[in-house]
Design an enzyme around this catalytic site. Structure first.
Site, PDB file in Angstrom:
ATOM      1  CG  HIS A 110      60.421  40.342  63.914  1.00 47.30           C
ATOM      2  ND1 HIS A 110      60.674  41.379  64.761  1.00 47.30           N
ATOM      3  CD2 HIS A 110      59.257  39.780  64.334  1.00 47.30           C
ATOM      4  CE1 HIS A 110      59.704  41.450  65.662  1.00 47.30           C
ATOM      5  NE2 HIS A 110      58.841  40.490  65.427  1.00 47.30           N
ATOM      6  CG  HIS A 149      58.118  35.281  69.031  1.00 54.50           C
ATOM      7  ND1 HIS A 149      57.757  36.525  69.484  1.00 54.50           N
ATOM      8  CD2 HIS A 149      58.841  34.707  70.041  1.00 54.50           C
ATOM      9  CE1 HIS A 149      58.241  36.705  70.711  1.00 54.50           C
ATOM     10  NE2 HIS A 149      58.893  35.624  71.072  1.00 54.50           N
ATOM     11  CG  HIS A 172      62.150  35.761  69.881  1.00 54.42           C
ATOM     12  ND1 HIS A 172      61.978  36.539  70.995  1.00 54.42           N
ATOM     13  CD2 HIS A 172      61.832  36.544  68.822  1.00 54.42           C
ATOM     14  CE1 HIS A 172      61.557  37.737  70.616  1.00 54.42           C
ATOM     15  NE2 HIS A 172      61.463  37.771  69.321  1.00 54.42           N
ATOM     16  CG  ASP A 214      53.718  39.544  68.075  1.00 50.48           C
ATOM     17  OD1 ASP A 214      53.022  39.421  69.102  1.00 50.48           O
ATOM     18  OD2 ASP A 214      54.963  39.474  68.088  1.00 50.48           O
ATOM     19  CG  ASP A 250      55.712  38.362  64.372  1.00 46.49           C
ATOM     20  OD1 ASP A 250      55.344  37.219  64.025  1.00 46.49           O
ATOM     21  OD2 ASP A 250      56.213  38.596  65.476  1.00 46.49           O
ATOM     22  CG  ASN A 271      55.612  38.664  72.074  1.00 44.28           C
ATOM     23  OD1 ASN A 271      55.353  38.182  70.968  1.00 44.28           O
ATOM     24  ND2 ASN A 271      56.596  39.523  72.247  1.00 44.28           N
ATOM     25  CG  HIS A 279      53.658  34.658  68.569  1.00 44.82           C
ATOM     26  ND1 HIS A 279      53.497  35.312  67.354  1.00 44.82           N
ATOM     27  CD2 HIS A 279      54.522  35.412  69.287  1.00 44.82           C
ATOM     28  CE1 HIS A 279      54.233  36.410  67.353  1.00 44.82           C
ATOM     29  NE2 HIS A 279      54.867  36.493  68.511  1.00 44.82           N
TER      30      HIS A 279
HETATM   31 FE   LIG Z   1      56.261  38.105  69.008  1.00 44.44          FE
END
Ligand SMILES: [Fe+2]
Ligand SMILES: *[C@@H]1O[C@H](CO)[C@@H](O)[C@H](O)[C@H]1NC(C)=O
Length: 482
Positions: A375, A373, A346, A220, A193, A253, A336
């Site tokens: 953070h 994914h 998530h 990401d 990410d 994503n 991810h």
């Molecule tokens: Fe993500």
């Protein structure tokens, strides 16, 4: 609150992706929405409430707005000036390299001038190019954006652990990279990410300070989120590192950028970040594998089909069955959306993929699974089927590279038994594979602009362990079944 949602709703949200992932409104409306989302983001940060799918850090210093450095925030506006990355249209921009099968490297670069040939000259002495390879090129249109010419040139065979000097498109500045070693020790930098904020810049700076042979990124990348020129600025931002060591990535994503009935997804990602999927028998750039110095690494796709009837599942099974733990004692997987995650962000999004694929990974005795994914950083013990298991994989979530959405600070309590270490800070990881049995994993927090080594653990490979010797294990049958 995420706790009040059913797993079905969470899965539906996972499929929907980020708030803008469905239908893209026309540009003027899009700008309005963008402004609105920035305002609501600031308001939510002030009240400490969760925003969208992620949680935003409250404003800590005057330099920050909505948990995002002002400079980074400005850069998301589509009308922000498109800076020229090079002095001439024919100069190579956004150079990055990736492994392309045994002893080969793929060199990717972009030129504004579409008459520049897809060639790379290279050699082991500066200024002396003893070899030339010709490759392919692509380009794409996305709404009102037209990409430059995106060149992919595979070079080799190359010697191991050797510095090569190279030039892209037949002229322009010289770059250099080092090939990975053939044997241990092997040093892998890991970051998820990433984005392109000032936090990203400090993460990249810390990675630069650590000796590494290769960089792994579990999804990401640019956070371009439909603003295609942000893929270009991301390419420019990472070039100093990504042109010198192979970057192996898989999609998150934010790479999807699909538009209902109009764009099927991953157009920019696939055009710009071509990975060695053909070389590893895969038919999709969204999942592939590679081998380097005693490590077999599998890059899975969380945003393409993964059920038992899918191409990805069939490919994974075949790839796992081919792994020879004598040649590659280490077996690692990157994807991810995490399967073991005690952060509220998530929650449950990796559940269906885990239900489909975890038995395969367990049967093959995967050592480490690295995800992004969320953070924040989290490390789990060896786990399988939601519980501790000495023959399962160590799971690590490292989605804290520095994206503009901020950190995911809220954790489920009490902490699950499998969760060893969790913290919401930006940072990166390093996996030093010392020999066939020992690897040293460290997580480095970006604290006060210094890389602080925070988590630190030795991991033993399952190759040669009691787990693998019990080959009559019932899960082994899964890999062997037709
Ligand atoms: Fe993500
Ligand atoms: C592998 O590395 C570990 C850690 O440095 C060391 O203790 C062990 O003896 C090494 N094993 C071999 C076979 O060299």
């Amino acid at each position: 609150m995420p706790s009040s949602r059913s797993p079905m709703e969470e899965r539906a949200e996972a499929r929907r992706g980020p708030p803008m992932a469905g239908v893209l409104p026309p540009p003027p409306l899009l700008l309005l929405l963008l402004l609105l989302s920035v305002c609501s983001c600031a308001a939510a940060a002030a009240s400490g409430a969760p925003v969208g799918e992620d949680y935003v850090r409250p404003p800590a210093a005057p330099a920050r707005l909505c948990g995002v450095h002002r400079k980074a925030l400005l850069s998301i506006f589509p009308w922000s000036e498109k800076k020229k990355a090079s002095s001439s249209d024919s100069d190579p921009q956004q150079v990055h390299i990736s492994l392309a099968g045994e002893k080969h490297m793929r060199i990717t670069f972009v030129t504004d001038d579409n008459t520049v040939p897809s060639v790379v000259d290279y050699g082991t002495e500066t200024g002396t190019y003893t070899s030339t390879s010709e490759g392919e090129s692509t380009s794409y249109n996305y709404l009102m954006y037209s990409s430059g010419k995106i060149h992919h040139v595979v070079i080799g065979p190359l010697n191991d652990n050797t510095v090569y000097f190279y030039r892209c498109g037949g002229h322009g500045p010289e770059f250099q990279f080092k090939t990975p070693p053939a044997q241990f020790p092997l040093s892998l930098a890991v970051v998820g990410d990433l984005g392109q904020t000032s936090w990203t810049a400090s993460t990249l700076d810390h990675i630069k300070q650590c000796e590494h042979d290769m960089l792994l990124l579990p999804g990401d990348l640019s956070y371009a989120d439909y603003m295609q020129h942000l893929w270009d600025s991301f390419g420019t931002l990472v070039e100093p590192l990504a042109s010198t060591r192979p970057w192996m990535v898989t999609e998150g994503n934010h790479e999807k950028e699909s538009i209902l009935f109009f764009k099927s997804g991953f157009q920019s990602y696939n055009a710009r970040w071509k990975m060695p999927y053909e070389e590893s028998g895969s038919t999709s750039n969204l999942y592939y594998s590679f081998e380097v110095a005693g490590v077999h690494a599998i890059m899975l796709g969380s945003y393409t089909d993964y059920d038992e009837s899918s191409d990805q599942y069939a490919w994974l099974k075949a790839d796992l069955a081919k792994v020879d733990r004598k040649r590659t004692p280490w077996l690692i997987v990157l994807l991810h959306a995490p399967w073991y995650n005690s952060n509220w962000a998530h929650q449950g999004e990796g559940d269906t993929m885990m239900a489909a694929m975890e038995p395969l990974l367990y049967a093959a005795h995967v050592d480490i699974v690295i995800a992004g994914h969320v953070h924040a950083y989290e490390r789990a013990e060896r786990v399988f089927d939601r519980g501790l298991n000495p023959c399962g994989a160590v799971h690590i979530t490292i989605g804290d590279g520095g994206n503009r959405e901020g950190l995911a600070r809220r954790y489920r309590n009490p902490k699950p038994a499998w969760s060893v270490f969790r913290e919401a800070s930006f940072g990166h990881g390093e996996l030093k594979v010392v020999n066939a049995t020992h690897a040293h994993w460290t997580w480095h927090r970006n604290d006060d602009e210094e890389p602080v080594r925070t988590d630190d653990v030795w991991i033993n490979s399952l190759a040669g362990s009691e787990c693998i010797k019990g080959s009559s294990h019932e899960y082994r049958k899964i890999l062997m079944s037709p």
